[in-house]
Design an enzyme around this catalytic site. Structure first.
Site, PDB file in Angstrom:
ATOM      1  N   CYS A  95      33.877  32.801  45.816  1.00 57.92           N
ATOM      2  CA  CYS A  95      34.531  34.041  46.229  1.00 57.92           C
ATOM      3  C   CYS A  95      33.528  35.190  46.061  1.00 57.92           C
ATOM      4  CB  CYS A  95      35.770  34.232  45.359  1.00 57.92           C
ATOM      5  SG  CYS A  95      36.677  35.724  45.727  1.00 57.92           S
ATOM      6  N   CYS A 102      36.441  49.504  45.385  1.00 58.32           N
ATOM      7  CA  CYS A 102      37.111  49.418  46.686  1.00 58.32           C
ATOM      8  C   CYS A 102      37.822  50.731  46.958  1.00 58.32           C
ATOM      9  CB  CYS A 102      38.131  48.273  46.679  1.00 58.32           C
ATOM     10  SG  CYS A 102      38.947  48.021  48.280  1.00 58.32           S
ATOM     11  N   CYS A 106      45.070  49.810  47.155  1.00 62.82           N
ATOM     12  CA  CYS A 106      46.277  48.983  47.030  1.00 62.82           C
ATOM     13  C   CYS A 106      46.774  49.056  45.584  1.00 62.82           C
ATOM     14  CB  CYS A 106      45.988  47.533  47.422  1.00 62.82           C
ATOM     15  SG  CYS A 106      45.378  47.370  49.111  1.00 62.82           S
ATOM     16  N   CYS A 109      46.307  46.008  42.865  1.00 64.34           N
ATOM     17  CA  CYS A 109      44.991  45.381  42.726  1.00 64.34           C
ATOM     18  C   CYS A 109      44.120  46.114  41.709  1.00 64.34           C
ATOM     19  CB  CYS A 109      44.292  45.368  44.084  1.00 64.34           C
ATOM     20  SG  CYS A 109      42.647  44.623  44.017  1.00 64.34           S
ATOM     21  N   GLY A 150      36.200  44.638  46.884  1.00 59.67           N
ATOM     22  CA  GLY A 150      35.892  45.413  48.082  1.00 59.67           C
ATOM     23  C   GLY A 150      36.636  44.964  49.310  1.00 59.67           C
ATOM     24  N   GLU A 151      36.596  45.827  50.341  1.00 55.54           N
ATOM     25  CA  GLU A 151      37.192  45.509  51.628  1.00 55.54           C
ATOM     26  C   GLU A 151      36.035  45.164  52.576  1.00 55.54           C
ATOM     27  OE1 GLU A 151      39.878  44.788  53.290  1.00 55.54           O
ATOM     28  OE2 GLU A 151      38.750  44.885  55.156  1.00 55.54           O
ATOM     29  N   SER A 182      38.560  37.958  54.320  1.00 52.37           N
ATOM     30  CA  SER A 182      39.914  38.466  54.090  1.00 52.37           C
ATOM     31  C   SER A 182      39.897  39.990  54.186  1.00 52.37           C
ATOM     32  CB  SER A 182      40.385  38.034  52.698  1.00 52.37           C
ATOM     33  OG  SER A 182      41.669  38.546  52.433  1.00 52.37           O
ATOM     34  N   SER A 204      45.689  40.361  54.703  1.00 53.72           N
ATOM     35  CA  SER A 204      46.609  40.586  53.591  1.00 53.72           C
ATOM     36  C   SER A 204      47.776  41.435  54.066  1.00 53.72           C
ATOM     37  CB  SER A 204      45.879  41.310  52.451  1.00 53.72           C
ATOM     38  OG  SER A 204      44.783  40.511  52.029  1.00 53.72           O
ATOM     39  N   LEU A 205      48.937  40.801  54.229  1.00 47.57           N
ATOM     40  CA  LEU A 205      50.099  41.518  54.771  1.00 47.57           C
ATOM     41  C   LEU A 205      50.901  42.154  53.631  1.00 47.57           C
ATOM     42  CD1 LEU A 205      51.607  42.198  57.390  1.00 47.57           C
ATOM     43  CD2 LEU A 205      52.993  40.138  57.010  1.00 47.57           C
ATOM     44  N   ASN A 206      51.398  41.328  52.747  1.00 45.39           N
ATOM     45  CA  ASN A 206      51.984  41.793  51.478  1.00 45.39           C
ATOM     46  C   ASN A 206      53.302  42.565  51.556  1.00 45.39           C
ATOM     47  OD1 ASN A 206      49.714  40.604  50.430  1.00 45.39           O
ATOM     48  ND2 ASN A 206      48.648  42.512  49.985  1.00 45.39           N
ATOM     49  N   ASN A 280      49.131  38.383  40.124  1.00 46.13           N
ATOM     50  CA  ASN A 280      48.369  38.190  38.891  1.00 46.13           C
ATOM     51  C   ASN A 280      48.304  39.513  38.144  1.00 46.13           C
ATOM     52  OD1 ASN A 280      47.509  35.408  39.237  1.00 46.13           O
ATOM     53  ND2 ASN A 280      46.253  36.172  40.920  1.00 46.13           N
ATOM     54  N   CYS A 323      42.855  36.395  41.875  1.00 43.81           N
ATOM     55  CA  CYS A 323      43.006  37.416  42.919  1.00 43.81           C
ATOM     56  C   CYS A 323      43.515  38.715  42.311  1.00 43.81           C
ATOM     57  CB  CYS A 323      44.037  36.993  43.959  1.00 43.81           C
ATOM     58  SG  CYS A 323      43.693  35.446  44.739  1.00 43.81           S
TER      59      CYS A 323
END
Ligand code: SAH
Length: 331
Positions: A95, A102, A106, A109, A150-151, A182, A204-206, A280, A323
């Site tokens: 990963c 970032c 969100c 996160c 990061g994005e 992602s 990532s919809l969420n 998480n 995550c």
């Protein structure tokens, strides 16, 4: 490689040296130009003047009870990012991070708390791969996911340059089918990614309603759900390839039966894979993980309605490597 050919030309060396250099850069552990002992001295001197061949520093490496290893990677300006090696049977997934911190904000996160400090350069992204390969030893890394800090699509040009180095035959020689990017869903960059590369995409919809997604993922105010899904529907993916949607389950927030039903209708006209990620927790986080029975019931409800749904088993939680738990500052 084109850059290496340019360089050998510019410096007056035969261009066949470029592929020799690529071999050194990408396939062998290398700490100094002098290690490249099959190259003539004048070439090594020129290299030492123009290139830095050192890998980023392995500032720390922690192993979880489940075998997951988290690498803290020290960059030349002192900034740090994390990479995570996740073993599962024959698979070893790496990963990767694309930014220090970032900027997406969100609310669930840990990385978002750092804010965006800077973008990673392509060689810093590749450096994570080379370092992780060293840590993995004889076990080959089989899959690469851009799901670290990061994005990725907010650092588009450098991401695509790094993917180019990873997939080139003269580079790391990784098949693009083994790479997944992602994203929170930056629509224009997502469309470009599918044109510019052959990697897999995960979104990532969420949340199933704009009202909630606006709240937990501020990017939704720019690219709301309908626009994002329409863009995904129109992505020019090879036949049989599907977009994966990730859905972080937050207890009492987005994990109701109504949410499950809305997911089914949102994806009614699309072939997708849905990956549920039970939340998480991290220090000071505002949400809670759903009970395992809720996760099962949620998944079952969608499977019963024909939606391909899997649950991501969290790995490396005990070393804050799962995550949404990556935040290098204090670790
Ligand atoms: N910025 C990209 C890459 C990060 S991937 C993206 O958002 O897709 C990280 C994945 O973990 C995303 O699907 C994200 O929604 C999810 N995630 C973030 N925080 C989490 C947390 N605390 N628990 C579980 N999943 C989380």
């Amino acid at each position: 490689m084109p850059e290496l050919v340019d360089w050998t030309d510019r410096r007056g060396f035969d261009s066949y040296r470029a592929s020799q250099l690529a071999g050194w850069f990408y396939n062998r552990p290398l700490t100094a130009v002098d290690d490249m002992h099959n190259l003539p001295l004048d070439l090594r001197q020129a290299l030492a003047e123009d290139f830095d061949v050192t890998l980023p520093e392995r500032a720390d490496c922690r192993e979880s009870s489940d075998g997951t290893r988290k690498l803290l990677v020290g960059l030349s300006d002192g900034a740090r990012v994390e990479s995570v090696l996740i073993p599962r049977g024959e698979r070893l997934t790496l990963c990767l991070s694309t930014q220090v911190g970032c900027g997406m904000g969100c609310t669930f996160c840990a990385t978002a708390r750092m804010g965006l400090m800077r973008n990673l350069e392509p060689d810093e992204i590749i450096g994570q791969v080379l370092l992780a390969r060293e840590v993995a030893g004889p076990q080959p890394v089989t899959n690469y996911v851009f799901m670290g800090m990061g994005e990725p699509l907010a650092n588009y040009e450098r991401l695509v340059a790094a993917i180019g180095l990873m997939t080139a035959r003269w580079g790391l020689g990784v098949s693009p089918r083994r790479i997944t990017v992602s994203t929170v869903g930056l629509v224009p960059a997502l469309k470009r990614l599918v044109t510019d590369t052959n990697v897999n995409v995960a979104v990532s919809l969420n949340a199933t309603r704009d009202e909630l997604r606006d709240d937990i993922m501020p990017v939704n105010r720019r690219y709301p759900i309908a626009e994002l899904l329409e863009a995904c529907r129109q992505l020019d993916l090879p036949r049989r390839k599907r977009v994966t949607f990730e859905y972080v389950m937050l207890a009492g927030v987005n994990d109701s039966d109504e949410d499950a039903d809305r997911l089914v209708s949102l994806f009614a006209s699309m072939a997708v894979k849905l990956n549920l990620i039970p939340f998480n927790p991290f220090e000071g986080s505002l949400f809670e993980a759903p009970a395992p029975e809720r996760v099962d019931a949620f998944q079952r409800r969608m499977l019963d309605r024909g939606l391909h749904t899997t649950v991501r088993v969290s790995r490396g939680r005990d070393i804050a490597a799962a995550c949404g738990q990556l935040a290098a500052a204090g670790s």
